[in-house]
Design an enzyme around this catalytic site. Sequence first.
Site, PDB file in Angstrom:
ATOM      1  N   GLY A  85      -3.062  -2.153  -7.898  1.00 47.21           N
ATOM      2  CA  GLY A  85      -4.028  -2.877  -7.074  1.00 47.21           C
ATOM      3  C   GLY A  85      -5.472  -2.478  -7.322  1.00 47.21           C
ATOM      4  O   GLY A  85      -6.323  -3.328  -7.592  1.00 47.21           O
ATOM      5  N   HIS A 114       0.852  -1.185   0.000  1.00 45.69           N
ATOM      6  CA  HIS A 114       0.000   0.000   0.000  1.00 45.69           C
ATOM      7  C   HIS A 114       0.890   1.237   0.000  1.00 45.69           C
ATOM      8  O   HIS A 114       2.064   1.175   0.365  1.00 45.69           O
ATOM      9  CB  HIS A 114      -0.919  -0.010   1.222  1.00 45.69           C
ATOM     10  CG  HIS A 114      -2.019  -1.010   1.116  1.00 45.69           C
ATOM     11  ND1 HIS A 114      -2.571  -1.619   2.217  1.00 45.69           N
ATOM     12  CD2 HIS A 114      -2.668  -1.516   0.043  1.00 45.69           C
ATOM     13  CE1 HIS A 114      -3.523  -2.450   1.819  1.00 45.69           C
ATOM     14  NE2 HIS A 114      -3.592  -2.410   0.504  1.00 45.69           N
ATOM     15  N   HIS A 128     -10.274  -0.843  -2.738  1.00 43.15           N
ATOM     16  CA  HIS A 128     -10.370  -2.168  -3.354  1.00 43.15           C
ATOM     17  C   HIS A 128     -10.240  -3.273  -2.297  1.00 43.15           C
ATOM     18  O   HIS A 128      -9.724  -4.348  -2.569  1.00 43.15           O
ATOM     19  CB  HIS A 128      -9.324  -2.317  -4.463  1.00 43.15           C
ATOM     20  CG  HIS A 128      -7.907  -2.155  -3.999  1.00 43.15           C
ATOM     21  ND1 HIS A 128      -7.414  -0.988  -3.486  1.00 43.15           N
ATOM     22  CD2 HIS A 128      -6.888  -3.037  -3.968  1.00 43.15           C
ATOM     23  CE1 HIS A 128      -6.142  -1.160  -3.153  1.00 43.15           C
ATOM     24  NE2 HIS A 128      -5.802  -2.398  -3.431  1.00 43.15           N
ATOM     25  N   ASP A 162      -4.175  -6.864  -7.782  1.00 46.00           N
ATOM     26  CA  ASP A 162      -4.262  -7.871  -6.713  1.00 46.00           C
ATOM     27  C   ASP A 162      -4.945  -9.132  -7.232  1.00 46.00           C
ATOM     28  O   ASP A 162      -4.524 -10.249  -6.933  1.00 46.00           O
ATOM     29  CB  ASP A 162      -5.052  -7.327  -5.515  1.00 46.00           C
ATOM     30  CG  ASP A 162      -4.405  -6.121  -4.872  1.00 46.00           C
ATOM     31  OD1 ASP A 162      -3.169  -6.039  -4.859  1.00 46.00           O
ATOM     32  OD2 ASP A 162      -5.154  -5.255  -4.374  1.00 46.00           O
ATOM     33  N   ARG A 195      -7.562 -14.649   0.966  1.00 47.61           N
ATOM     34  CA  ARG A 195      -8.291 -15.922   1.006  1.00 47.61           C
ATOM     35  C   ARG A 195      -7.668 -16.945   0.067  1.00 47.61           C
ATOM     36  O   ARG A 195      -7.482 -18.100   0.430  1.00 47.61           O
ATOM     37  CB  ARG A 195      -9.762 -15.686   0.651  1.00 47.61           C
ATOM     38  CG  ARG A 195     -10.590 -16.943   0.687  1.00 47.61           C
ATOM     39  CD  ARG A 195     -12.028 -16.687   0.188  1.00 47.61           C
ATOM     40  NE  ARG A 195     -12.679 -17.927  -0.091  1.00 47.61           N
ATOM     41  CZ  ARG A 195     -12.477 -18.688  -1.163  1.00 47.61           C
ATOM     42  NH1 ARG A 195     -11.639 -18.319  -2.088  1.00 47.61           N
ATOM     43  NH2 ARG A 195     -13.120 -19.822  -1.321  1.00 47.61           N
ATOM     44  N   ASP A 224     -10.954  -6.929  -3.161  1.00 44.94           N
ATOM     45  CA  ASP A 224      -9.888  -7.603  -3.909  1.00 44.94           C
ATOM     46  C   ASP A 224      -8.784  -8.079  -2.970  1.00 44.94           C
ATOM     47  O   ASP A 224      -8.233  -9.167  -3.135  1.00 44.94           O
ATOM     48  CB  ASP A 224      -9.280  -6.670  -4.965  1.00 44.94           C
ATOM     49  CG  ASP A 224     -10.244  -6.311  -6.070  1.00 44.94           C
ATOM     50  OD1 ASP A 224     -11.331  -6.919  -6.142  1.00 44.94           O
ATOM     51  OD2 ASP A 224      -9.907  -5.417  -6.865  1.00 44.94           O
ATOM     52  N   ASP A 239      -1.254  -1.453   4.801  1.00 41.98           N
ATOM     53  CA  ASP A 239      -1.481  -0.374   5.749  1.00 41.98           C
ATOM     54  C   ASP A 239      -2.754  -0.714   6.515  1.00 41.98           C
ATOM     55  O   ASP A 239      -3.857  -0.536   5.991  1.00 41.98           O
ATOM     56  CB  ASP A 239      -1.620   0.952   5.003  1.00 41.98           C
ATOM     57  CG  ASP A 239      -1.888   2.120   5.934  1.00 41.98           C
ATOM     58  OD1 ASP A 239      -2.056   1.902   7.155  1.00 41.98           O
ATOM     59  OD2 ASP A 239      -1.934   3.260   5.442  1.00 41.98           O
TER      60      ASP A 239
END
Length: 130
Positions: free
Chosen positions: A56, A9, A88, A61, A97, A91, A81
């Site tokens: 991203g 980030h 997003h 991502d 996951r 995402d 962060d």
Amino acid sequence: MTRVALIAHDDEKPELIDLATEYDETLESFELIATGTTGKRVIEETGLDVERKASGPLGGDMMIGAEVAEGRIDAIIFLRDPLTAQPHEPDITALLRICDVHDTPLATTRTSAEYVLDGLRREHGQGSNN
């Protein structure tokens, strides 16, 4: 070849650059990919060779997540962060996951990133980084 994704980030990009500089000998032996802006900064500030995906918020991502699902990523360094909301976020959650689903090492802090990189270095018979 070991394939490692680099993501950070905005507020964490300087930390990722510092990490990449410290681990440059290790990272140059890997195939690196990154989200757009992170990859651009790593290339410009370290000279490492990095395949850049979209940024991203524009799907980067998810592009890296797809490679995790295909078994093409060995580890991800994602310096997040935790105090700033990200537009997003769905995402990001999906990427976290998919790493869990596919048992792909994912480091989200500097310390965990060092452990992942040290482990990959040992796995590939490289000496100490320092």
